[in-house]
Design an enzyme around this catalytic site. Structure first.
Site, PDB file in Angstrom:
ATOM      1  N   CYS A 261      15.816 -11.899  23.625  1.00 50.37           N
ATOM      2  CA  CYS A 261      15.260 -10.964  24.833  1.00 50.37           C
ATOM      3  C   CYS A 261      14.510 -12.256  25.190  1.00 50.37           C
ATOM      4  CB  CYS A 261      13.592  -9.708  24.955  1.00 50.37           C
ATOM      5  SG  CYS A 261      14.277  -8.004  24.425  1.00 50.37           S
ATOM      6  N   LYS A 321      13.325 -13.484  13.757  1.00 52.94           N
ATOM      7  CA  LYS A 321      11.444 -13.346  13.090  1.00 52.94           C
ATOM      8  C   LYS A 321      11.824 -12.106  11.988  1.00 52.94           C
ATOM      9  CE  LYS A 321      11.002  -9.407  16.008  1.00 52.94           C
ATOM     10  NZ  LYS A 321       9.998  -9.018  17.788  1.00 52.94           N
TER      11      LYS A 321
HETATM   12  C1  UGA Z   1       9.876  -9.066  23.273  1.00 53.34           C
HETATM   13  C2  UGA Z   1       8.434  -8.810  23.630  1.00 53.34           C
HETATM   14  O1  UGA Z   1       6.956  -9.617  22.650  1.00 53.34           O
HETATM   15  C3  UGA Z   1       8.824  -7.405  24.403  1.00 53.34           C
HETATM   16  O2  UGA Z   1       7.462  -6.529  25.004  1.00 53.34           O
HETATM   17  C4  UGA Z   1      10.194  -7.372  24.414  1.00 53.34           C
HETATM   18  O3  UGA Z   1       9.672  -5.447  25.296  1.00 53.34           O
HETATM   19  C5  UGA Z   1      10.910  -7.926  23.703  1.00 53.34           C
HETATM   20  O4  UGA Z   1      11.215  -9.038  24.127  1.00 53.34           O
HETATM   21  C6  UGA Z   1      12.237  -7.351  24.353  1.00 53.34           C
HETATM   22  O5  UGA Z   1      11.981  -7.892  25.851  1.00 53.34           O
HETATM   23  O6  UGA Z   1      12.715  -6.353  24.717  1.00 53.34           O
HETATM   24  P1  UGA Z   1      10.990  -9.179  20.178  1.00 53.34           P
HETATM   25  O7  UGA Z   1      11.916 -10.614  21.446  1.00 53.34           O
HETATM   26  O8  UGA Z   1      11.289  -8.414  19.554  1.00 53.34           O
HETATM   27  O9  UGA Z   1       9.632  -9.147  21.793  1.00 53.34           O
HETATM   28  O10 UGA Z   1       9.557 -10.236  19.783  1.00 53.34           O
HETATM   29  P2  UGA Z   1       8.147 -10.952  19.749  1.00 53.34           P
HETATM   30  O11 UGA Z   1       8.040 -10.609  18.142  1.00 53.34           O
HETATM   31  O12 UGA Z   1       8.262 -11.342  21.120  1.00 53.34           O
HETATM   32  O13 UGA Z   1       8.389 -13.099  19.246  1.00 53.34           O
HETATM   33  C7  UGA Z   1      10.231 -13.323  20.273  1.00 53.34           C
HETATM   34  C8  UGA Z   1      10.238 -15.038  19.694  1.00 53.34           C
HETATM   35  O14 UGA Z   1       9.127 -15.285  20.242  1.00 53.34           O
HETATM   36  C9  UGA Z   1      10.510 -14.581  18.558  1.00 53.34           C
HETATM   37  O15 UGA Z   1      11.928 -15.508  18.073  1.00 53.34           O
HETATM   38  C10 UGA Z   1       9.226 -15.372  17.314  1.00 53.34           C
HETATM   39  O16 UGA Z   1       9.607 -16.012  16.020  1.00 53.34           O
HETATM   40  C11 UGA Z   1       9.023 -16.289  18.177  1.00 53.34           C
HETATM   41  N1  UGA Z   1       7.464 -16.390  17.969  1.00 53.34           N
HETATM   42  C12 UGA Z   1       6.531 -15.135  18.590  1.00 53.34           C
HETATM   43  C13 UGA Z   1       6.604 -17.777  18.419  1.00 53.34           C
HETATM   44  O17 UGA Z   1       7.440 -18.869  18.149  1.00 53.34           O
HETATM   45  N2  UGA Z   1       5.540 -18.140  18.228  1.00 53.34           N
HETATM   46  C14 UGA Z   1       4.601 -16.889  18.192  1.00 53.34           C
HETATM   47  O18 UGA Z   1       3.571 -16.740  18.286  1.00 53.34           O
HETATM   48  C15 UGA Z   1       5.331 -15.646  18.824  1.00 53.34           C
END
Ligand code: UGA
Length: 435
Positions: A261, A321
């Site tokens: 995403c 993740k």
């Molecule tokens: C993300 C959004 O959080 C959702 O709201 C959205 O619906 C989704 O994309 C989408 O567009 O379908 P997702 O990709 O499943 O969800 O994962 P997240 O939990 O948001 O994490 C995204 C990335 O950011 C991961 O690689 C995670 O490791 C990284 N991350 C997250 C960080 O590096 N630091 C943080 O503090 C949080």
């Protein structure tokens, strides 16, 4: 109870359809991939998502959820069709809409009664209008329909919880009646409902993902400054997060964002801006910083090990993740490649992504547990912050390694403790001791 057809039983479609079935609606999931439907009919899911398999089974058994490759069957009694097909990255970062087009055409050809077409896929601003045009042009004879944008905000790994407890539901349509009908479906979720026009709803999705990605790149930039000045980014983020205007979430510094995403959506938004003659400078910086975080790990390994030629490096975690087996745009892919180019031998372990890793990392030696991973390694790199890595027997890990270097790409461990155990430890932005 409503009859809903969900087109696309990948990540978003399967979670959305199954959760709506669990709320008492009757759902038919349609997908053109025959193998996927055949597997679902045997109870085999195409993705790993905590709690989903059990929920699918429960709703199939209750007669509220079924799967088919036939649009005619899916749309037979449907009041709504949710389009939840993939929108992969196309050329120049533009979203590839071929599957949305196919779904719109097939829906137009198979619909036999008035229908509300709800777009769940993340699509460029303006796509809702385009979908309406396609349906109008592809209908054998005119049947009334409305298009409503209803972007998804589900995180992989906690998609069911996110569906059942949304921060908000966004609906885009100027047809008040259609928007109201889709709003009714979401009422049991008891979340605020934002009703706006199609393009604004589509933009809310991109802006939300881009903002979260910006928070991540922001804290990663701060981490790098912390590292230079001897401050600890974890404590900086905690200290900032108490301010409600900033918030605690998405301030974990590390290897940056991956997955299906954020990388795709930030790029697509920047592309849309450029096409309109705008200069999306902030989005560009967000992407640059994110790319640099992955290179940083390799630089830290060089700092600790010198030349990487013939060194053995173990990757702890491979998924992008925790709580998912998804490896799309996972930092592990790029880091493994960079290490191999530098001459290192790479081993890898992940609690759930091993099958996926077998396909995506063919030259990485995959092992069965973290202790086997550590055997003979000069260095370990924490790529994914799985819970099971938090309480490993570090003395056992240390004893089976050849060297003692640990680069903690997710700031999972305590720098002082790791030092006491004899590791040469580097986190991300952890001040003098744990840099
Ligand atoms: C993300 C959004 O959080 C959702 O709201 C959205 O619906 C989704 O994309 C989408 O567009 O379908 P997702 O990709 O499943 O969800 O994962 P997240 O939990 O948001 O994490 C995204 C990335 O950011 C991961 O690689 C995670 O490791 C990284 N991350 C997250 C960080 O590096 N630091 C943080 O503090 C949080």
């Amino acid at each position: 109870m409503k009859n809903i057809c969900v087109v696309g039983v990948g990540y978003v479609g399967l979670v959305t359809g199954t959760c709506f079935a669990d709320l008492g609606n009757r759902i038919t999931g349609v997908d053109i991939v025959e193998e996927r439907i055949a597997n679902l009919n045997k109870g085999i899911l195409p993705i790993y998502e905590p709690g989903l398999e059990e929920m699918v089974k429960r709703n199939v058994n209750a007669g509220r959820l079924k799967f088919t490759t036939s649009y005619a069957e899916g749309l037979k009694d449907a009041d709504f069709v949710f389009i939840a097909v993939g929108t992969p990255e196309g050329v120049d970062g533009e979203a590839d809409l071929q599957y949305v087009r196919q779904a719109a055409i097939a829906t137009a050809e198979a619909m036999t009664k008035p229908l509300i077409v709800v777009n769940k896929s993340t699509v460029p601003v303006g796509t809702g209008d385009w979908v309406a045009d396609i349906i109008r042009q592809s209908q054998p004879s005119p049947i009334p329909f409305s298009v409503v944008s209803c972007p998804e905000f589900l995180r992989e790994g906690s998609a069911i919880v996110d569906f059942m407890n949304p921060h908000r539901t966004v609906l885009g349509s100027l047809e008040a009646d259609a928007a109201d009908k889709v709003a009714q479906l979401h009422l049991p979720l008891r979340a605020p409902i934002v009703v706006t026009d199609l393009r604004t709803a589509e933009m809310i999705k991109y802006a939300s993902n881009a903002f979260l990605a910006t928070k991540i790149s922001f804290i990663n930039e701060i981490a790098n400054i912390c590292e230079a000045l001897g401050a600890d980014v974890k404590e900086v983020a905690a200290g900032m997060g108490y301010d409600g205007r900033i918030g605690k979430q998405f301030l974990d510094a590390g290897l940056g964002y991956g997955g299906s995403c954020f990388p795709k959506d930030v790029k697509a938004l920047a592309h849309m801006a450029s096409v309109q003659g705008k200069h999306p400078q902030l989005l560009q910086a967000v992407m640059d910083i994110n790319g640099d975080q992955r290179k940083l790990v390799v630089n830290k390994l060089r700092e600790l090990l010198g030349e990487l030629d013939d060194k053995v490096v173990g990757l702890l975690g491979l998924a992008f993740k925790p709580n998912t087996d998804d490896m799309r745009d996972a930092p592990s892919l790029e880091i493994a490649r960079a290490l191999q180019i530098a001459g290192a031998r790479v081993k890898g372990y992940d609690p759930v992504a091993m099958t996926m890793a077998g396909r995506m990392l063919p030259n990485v030696q995959l092992v069965d547990d973290p202790y086997e991973l550590a055997e003979g390694c000069d260095a370990l790199v924490v790529i994914t912050e799985w819970n099971e890595f938090k309480n490993l027997d570090m003395e056992r890990i240390k004893a089976s390694m050849r060297g003692s270097a640990v680069v903690d790409g997710r700031n999972l461990y305590d720098a002082a403790q790791m030092g006491q155990l004899g590791f040469r430890y580097r986190g991300i932005g952890r001040g003098y001791n744990g840099k």
